[in-house]
Write an enzyme that holds these catalytic residues in place. Structure first.
Site, PDB file in Angstrom:
ATOM      1  N   GLY A   1       0.777  -1.238   0.000  1.00  0.00           N
ATOM      2  CA  GLY A   1       0.000   0.000   0.000  1.00  0.00           C
ATOM      3  C   GLY A   1       0.802   1.278   0.000  1.00  0.00           C
ATOM      4  O   GLY A   1       0.311   2.322   0.449  1.00  0.00           O
ATOM      5  N   THR A   2       2.044   1.237  -0.528  1.00  0.00           N
ATOM      6  CA  THR A   2       2.812   2.486  -0.535  1.00  0.00           C
ATOM      7  C   THR A   2       2.215   3.500  -1.521  1.00  0.00           C
ATOM      8  O   THR A   2       2.289   4.703  -1.283  1.00  0.00           O
ATOM      9  CB  THR A   2       4.293   2.246  -0.886  1.00  0.00           C
ATOM     10  OG1 THR A   2       4.387   1.646  -2.174  1.00  0.00           O
ATOM     11  CG2 THR A   2       4.966   1.373   0.152  1.00  0.00           C
TER      12      THR A   2
ATOM     13  N   MET B   1      -3.669  -6.999  -7.327  1.00  0.00           N
ATOM     14  CA  MET B   1      -3.113  -8.109  -8.103  1.00  0.00           C
ATOM     15  C   MET B   1      -4.155  -8.973  -8.822  1.00  0.00           C
ATOM     16  O   MET B   1      -3.851 -10.081  -9.224  1.00  0.00           O
ATOM     17  CB  MET B   1      -2.247  -8.995  -7.183  1.00  0.00           C
ATOM     18  CG  MET B   1      -1.005  -8.293  -6.707  1.00  0.00           C
ATOM     19  SD  MET B   1      -0.025  -7.693  -8.113  1.00  0.00           S
ATOM     20  CE  MET B   1       1.263  -6.810  -7.283  1.00  0.00           C
TER      21      MET B   1
ATOM     22  N   HIS C   1       1.179   1.190 -13.269  1.00  0.00           N
ATOM     23  CA  HIS C   1       1.980   0.062 -13.770  1.00  0.00           C
ATOM     24  C   HIS C   1       3.459   0.468 -13.715  1.00  0.00           C
ATOM     25  O   HIS C   1       3.816   1.556 -14.179  1.00  0.00           O
ATOM     26  CB  HIS C   1       1.582  -0.290 -15.211  1.00  0.00           C
ATOM     27  CG  HIS C   1       2.348  -1.457 -15.735  1.00  0.00           C
ATOM     28  ND1 HIS C   1       2.081  -2.749 -15.317  1.00  0.00           N
ATOM     29  CD2 HIS C   1       3.397  -1.539 -16.586  1.00  0.00           C
ATOM     30  CE1 HIS C   1       2.937  -3.566 -15.911  1.00  0.00           C
ATOM     31  NE2 HIS C   1       3.746  -2.864 -16.678  1.00  0.00           N
TER      32      HIS C   1
HETATM   33  C1  GRF Z   1       3.726  -1.275  -7.382  1.00  0.00           C
HETATM   34  O1  GRF Z   1       4.985  -1.538  -7.931  1.00  0.00           O
HETATM   35  C2  GRF Z   1       2.729  -1.064  -8.467  1.00  0.00           C
HETATM   36  O2  GRF Z   1       3.256  -0.491  -9.606  1.00  0.00           O
HETATM   37  C3  GRF Z   1       2.282  -2.462  -8.765  1.00  0.00           C
HETATM   38  O3  GRF Z   1       2.291  -3.122  -7.535  1.00  0.00           O
HETATM   39  C4  GRF Z   1       3.181  -2.467  -6.632  1.00  0.00           C
HETATM   40  C5  GRF Z   1       2.348  -2.077  -5.440  1.00  0.00           C
HETATM   41  O4  GRF Z   1       3.022  -1.555  -4.381  1.00  0.00           O
HETATM   42  N1  GRF Z   1       1.036  -2.433  -9.485  1.00  0.00           N
HETATM   43  P1  GRF Z   1       2.227  -0.916  -3.164  1.00  0.00           P
HETATM   44  O5  GRF Z   1       1.225  -1.947  -2.651  1.00  0.00           O
HETATM   45  O6  GRF Z   1       1.541   0.336  -3.634  1.00  0.00           O
HETATM   46  O7  GRF Z   1       3.283  -0.641  -2.138  1.00  0.00           O
END
Ligand code: GRF
Length: 207
Positions: free
Chosen positions: A12-13, A90, A109
């Site tokens: 969730g960053t 995902m 992406h």
């Molecule tokens: C990120 O690299 C995003 O591009 C991809 O999944 C990752 C998610 O990271 N779709 P976070 O959960 O937002 O930390």
């Protein structure tokens, strides 16, 4: 005030970057619900810390994709959500969900679409593919979601240089820091300010 719903699966960053930008930039938007595809995603804790409603709606608890997507649609419609952000989500969504929120779903992406995208290009695989190809520049893309994976109208892109000693992990980190956490909040801001127009399948940005 734009009502945002988030779909997450992991750390969730990107969600955090958007929540922080809404506060620090005074974006006229509010994340009203965060839905994870699985239990235990740290993104849920980030939301809970901000008193944002959380839910887990997992595909495997439904008999088929249609029932799963209908449950997601109902969850967001019940809360009058106007923009859905796929913040490290995902699961690939089907036409039913995409049509229910046409031009109102954004995805991030971790590559410069149309490079290194489509089915199978997720997480570290994207960065492995970029390093294998020997490209010198990669980056991130925010786009509207259509039924074709990673093929919807591009909203923003930001390039990131690849270093000779990069590993998939170091590259992933730099792409997040330098590109994802910058352009995803920016795309949300532009949407909240009604500055994004889609014409002939392309996004035009109003001044
Ligand atoms: C990120 O690299 C995003 O591009 C991809 O999944 C990752 C998610 O990271 N779709 P976070 O959960 O937002 O930390």
């Amino acid at each position: 005030m734009l009502k945002i719903g988030a779909l997450v699966s992991g750390g969730g960053t990107n969600l955090q970057a958007i929540l922080d930008a809404i506060d620090s930039q005074g974006i006229a938007a509010r994340v009203v619900t965060v839905v994870s595809s699985k239990e235990g995603a740290y993104a849920l804790e980030r939301a809970a810390k901000r008193n944002i409603e959380t839910a887990v709606i997992s595909k495997k608890s439904f008999n088929n994709s249609l029932d799963y997507e209908n449950a997601l649609i109902k969850h967001f419609k019940d809360r009058n959500v106007e923009l859905i952000i796929l913040a490290g989500f995902m699961v690939i969504l089907g036409k039913g969900f995409v049509d229910a929120f046409e031009n109102r779903i954004m995805n991030i992406h971790p590559a410069l679409i149309p490079s290194f995208c489509g089915e199978g290009f997720y997480g570290l695989h994207v960065h492995e593919a970029a390093l294998k190809a020997g490209v010198k520049v990669t980056g991130a893309t925010v786009h509207f979601v259509t039924a074709d994976c990673d093929a919807g109208p591009i909203i923003l892109q930001k390039a990131v240089d690849i270093e000779d000693d990069d590993t998939p992990e170091t590259l992933q980190k730099r792409v997040m820091e330098q590109a994802e956490w910058v352009i995803f909040p920016e795309a949300v801001r532009l949407f909240a300010e009604n500055k994004l127009v889609i014409k002939d399948g392309k996004v035009r940005r109003l001044k």
